[in-house]
Design a protein around this motif. Structure first.
Motif, mmCIF file in Angstrom:
data_model
loop_
_atom_site.group_PDB
_atom_site.id
_atom_site.type_symbol
_atom_site.label_atom_id
_atom_site.label_comp_id
_atom_site.label_asym_id
_atom_site.label_seq_id
_atom_site.Cartn_x
_atom_site.Cartn_y
_atom_site.Cartn_z
ATOM 1 N N PRO A 1 10.530 6.460 0.522
ATOM 2 C CA PRO A 1 10.060 7.818 0.234
ATOM 3 C C PRO A 1 9.262 7.928 -1.064
ATOM 4 C CG PRO A 1 12.430 7.653 -0.127
ATOM 5 C CD PRO A 1 11.994 6.329 0.432
ATOM 6 N N ASP A 2 8.300 8.836 -1.035
ATOM 7 C CA ASP A 2 7.435 9.099 -2.191
ATOM 8 C C ASP A 2 8.265 9.739 -3.315
ATOM 9 O OD1 ASP A 2 5.569 9.988 -3.987
ATOM 10 O OD2 ASP A 2 4.287 10.970 -2.504
ATOM 11 N N PRO A 3 8.370 9.080 -4.474
ATOM 12 C CA PRO A 3 9.204 9.618 -5.560
ATOM 13 C C PRO A 3 8.425 10.474 -6.564
ATOM 14 C CG PRO A 3 8.476 7.438 -6.157
ATOM 15 C CD PRO A 3 7.805 7.758 -4.831
ATOM 16 N N TYR A 4 7.120 10.701 -6.301
ATOM 17 C CA TYR A 4 6.233 11.280 -7.326
ATOM 18 C C TYR A 4 6.748 12.621 -7.851
ATOM 19 C CZ TYR A 4 1.777 12.607 -9.528
ATOM 20 O OH TYR A 4 0.795 12.964 -10.429
ATOM 21 N N TYR A 5 7.289 13.454 -6.962
ATOM 22 C CA TYR A 5 7.789 14.764 -7.403
ATOM 23 C C TYR A 5 9.297 14.734 -7.644
ATOM 24 C CZ TYR A 5 3.147 16.349 -6.241
ATOM 25 O OH TYR A 5 1.779 16.502 -6.216
ATOM 26 N N GLY A 6 9.875 13.544 -7.703
ATOM 27 C CA GLY A 6 11.308 13.401 -7.919
ATOM 28 C C GLY A 6 11.634 13.027 -9.358
ATOM 29 N N VAL B 1 0.834 -1.201 0.000
ATOM 30 C CA VAL B 1 0.000 0.000 0.000
ATOM 31 C C VAL B 1 0.871 1.255 0.000
ATOM 32 C CG1 VAL B 1 -1.773 1.287 1.263
ATOM 33 C CG2 VAL B 1 -1.819 -1.214 1.261
ATOM 34 N N CYS B 2 0.529 2.211 -0.896
ATOM 35 C CA CYS B 2 1.139 3.545 -0.841
ATOM 36 C C CYS B 2 0.009 4.559 -1.002
ATOM 37 C CB CYS B 2 2.242 3.703 -1.886
ATOM 38 S SG CYS B 2 1.709 3.522 -3.597
ATOM 39 N N LEU B 3 0.353 5.786 -1.298
ATOM 40 C CA LEU B 3 -0.679 6.824 -1.395
ATOM 41 C C LEU B 3 -1.480 6.704 -2.694
ATOM 42 C CD1 LEU B 3 -1.850 9.488 -0.223
ATOM 43 C CD2 LEU B 3 -0.022 10.692 -1.435
ATOM 44 N N GLY B 4 -0.781 6.701 -3.815
ATOM 45 C CA GLY B 4 -1.469 6.768 -5.105
ATOM 46 C C GLY B 4 -1.646 5.449 -5.822
ATOM 47 N N ASN B 5 -0.899 4.404 -5.403
ATOM 48 C CA ASN B 5 -0.863 3.108 -6.112
ATOM 49 C C ASN B 5 -0.452 3.261 -7.572
ATOM 50 O OD1 ASN B 5 -3.117 0.397 -7.052
ATOM 51 N ND2 ASN B 5 -1.036 0.224 -6.316
ATOM 52 N N ILE B 6 0.438 4.233 -7.826
ATOM 53 C CA ILE B 6 0.992 4.315 -9.189
ATOM 54 C C ILE B 6 2.526 4.316 -9.197
ATOM 55 C CG2 ILE B 6 -1.008 5.364 -10.317
ATOM 56 C CD1 ILE B 6 0.490 8.074 -10.116
ATOM 57 N N CYS B 7 3.168 4.620 -8.064
ATOM 58 C CA CYS B 7 4.643 4.657 -8.040
ATOM 59 C C CYS B 7 5.238 3.510 -7.218
ATOM 60 C CB CYS B 7 5.142 5.996 -7.488
ATOM 61 S SG CYS B 7 4.698 7.416 -8.509
ATOM 62 N N ARG B 8 5.118 3.585 -5.883
ATOM 63 C CA ARG B 8 5.844 2.643 -5.026
ATOM 64 C C ARG B 8 5.195 1.265 -4.927
ATOM 65 N NH1 ARG B 8 5.833 6.585 -0.020
ATOM 66 N NH2 ARG B 8 3.909 7.119 -1.124
ATOM 67 N N SER B 9 3.891 1.212 -4.616
ATOM 68 C CA SER B 9 3.302 -0.114 -4.362
ATOM 69 C C SER B 9 3.192 -0.987 -5.623
ATOM 70 C CB SER B 9 1.960 -0.003 -3.622
ATOM 71 O OG SER B 9 1.007 0.738 -4.335
ATOM 72 N N GLY C 1 -7.898 7.486 -3.997
ATOM 73 C CA GLY C 1 -8.414 6.916 -5.238
ATOM 74 C C GLY C 1 -8.209 7.820 -6.436
ATOM 75 N N TYR C 2 -7.260 8.745 -6.329
ATOM 76 C CA TYR C 2 -7.080 9.748 -7.390
ATOM 77 C C TYR C 2 -6.754 9.147 -8.755
ATOM 78 C CZ TYR C 2 -6.580 13.023 -3.451
ATOM 79 O OH TYR C 2 -6.768 13.746 -2.296
ATOM 80 N N HIS C 3 -6.092 7.994 -8.754
ATOM 81 C CA HIS C 3 -5.618 7.438 -10.030
ATOM 82 C C HIS C 3 -6.292 6.103 -10.363
ATOM 83 C CE1 HIS C 3 -2.401 10.444 -10.400
ATOM 84 N NE2 HIS C 3 -2.323 10.356 -9.093
#
Ligand code: 4NP
Length: 161
Positions: free
Chosen positions: A133-138, A17-25, A54-56
């Motif tokens: 760490p969340d890489p979304y803005y990286g 589980v992560c925040l967006g389910n598009i990068c880490r998980s 559920g944004y994505h």
């Protein structure tokens, strides 16, 4: 962490589980599946991933996660984003968050009746309470770093199965 944290019963299922389910998980799902297959123990293990928001929903993983997985020989392009549900706490033996923000959301959604083991992925796998760490803005380096952390944690998690 909850009272079942040290339960030695072998797990049969895991939800990352992560925040967006598009990068880490999605990366964790793909890498752990690959590590489990390489160990010869993948049969009948239920592996999935979800996001606390559920944004994505319905989207493929972030192209940067697909790319880093592909560079390491893993295909995650077919995954589709979904949100964490209350039913997940019955379906999965392990519900593992990437960071503390994820853990707060997981614990808030966890039904009282659930016996799932919840915890930080890295902590359940390797013992130390390290956040992925969340890489979304990286950039690419951040995604490579997530890959390396997820790979190390996936190898550690094998001992739970
Ligand atoms: P993830 O990364 O939790 O690793 O999937 C994120 C994906 C999307 C967003 C934030 C983090 N977002 O704000 O849309």
């Amino acid at each position: 962490m909850n009272p079942t944290f040290a339960n030695p019963t072998p797990a049969r299922s895991v939800l990352f589980v992560c925040l967006g389910n598009i990068c880490r998980s999605p990366l964790a799902e793909g890498v752990f599946r690959s590590v489990l297959e390489a160990s010869g123990r993948a049969a009948n293990v239920d592996i999935d991933s979800a996001g606390t928001n559920g944004y994505h929903t319905g989207e493929a993983p972030d192209p940067r996660s697909i790319a880093v997985a592909r560079r390491h020989g893993i295909d995650i392009a077919g995954q589709r984003c979904r949100q964490l549900t209350a039913e997940d706490f019955d379906r999965f033996d392990l519900v593992l968050g990437m960071d503390q923000i994820n853990m707060t959301a997981i614990e808030r959604r966890r039904p009282q009746s659930s016996s799932a083991l919840t915890g930080l992925f890295h902590q359940v796998a390797l013992g130390a309470a390290v956040q992925i760490p969340d890489p979304y803005y990286g950039g690419e380096t951040d995604f490579e770093n997530v890959y390396r952390m997820v790979l190390a944690a996936s190898k550690g998690l094998l001992s739970r199965f």
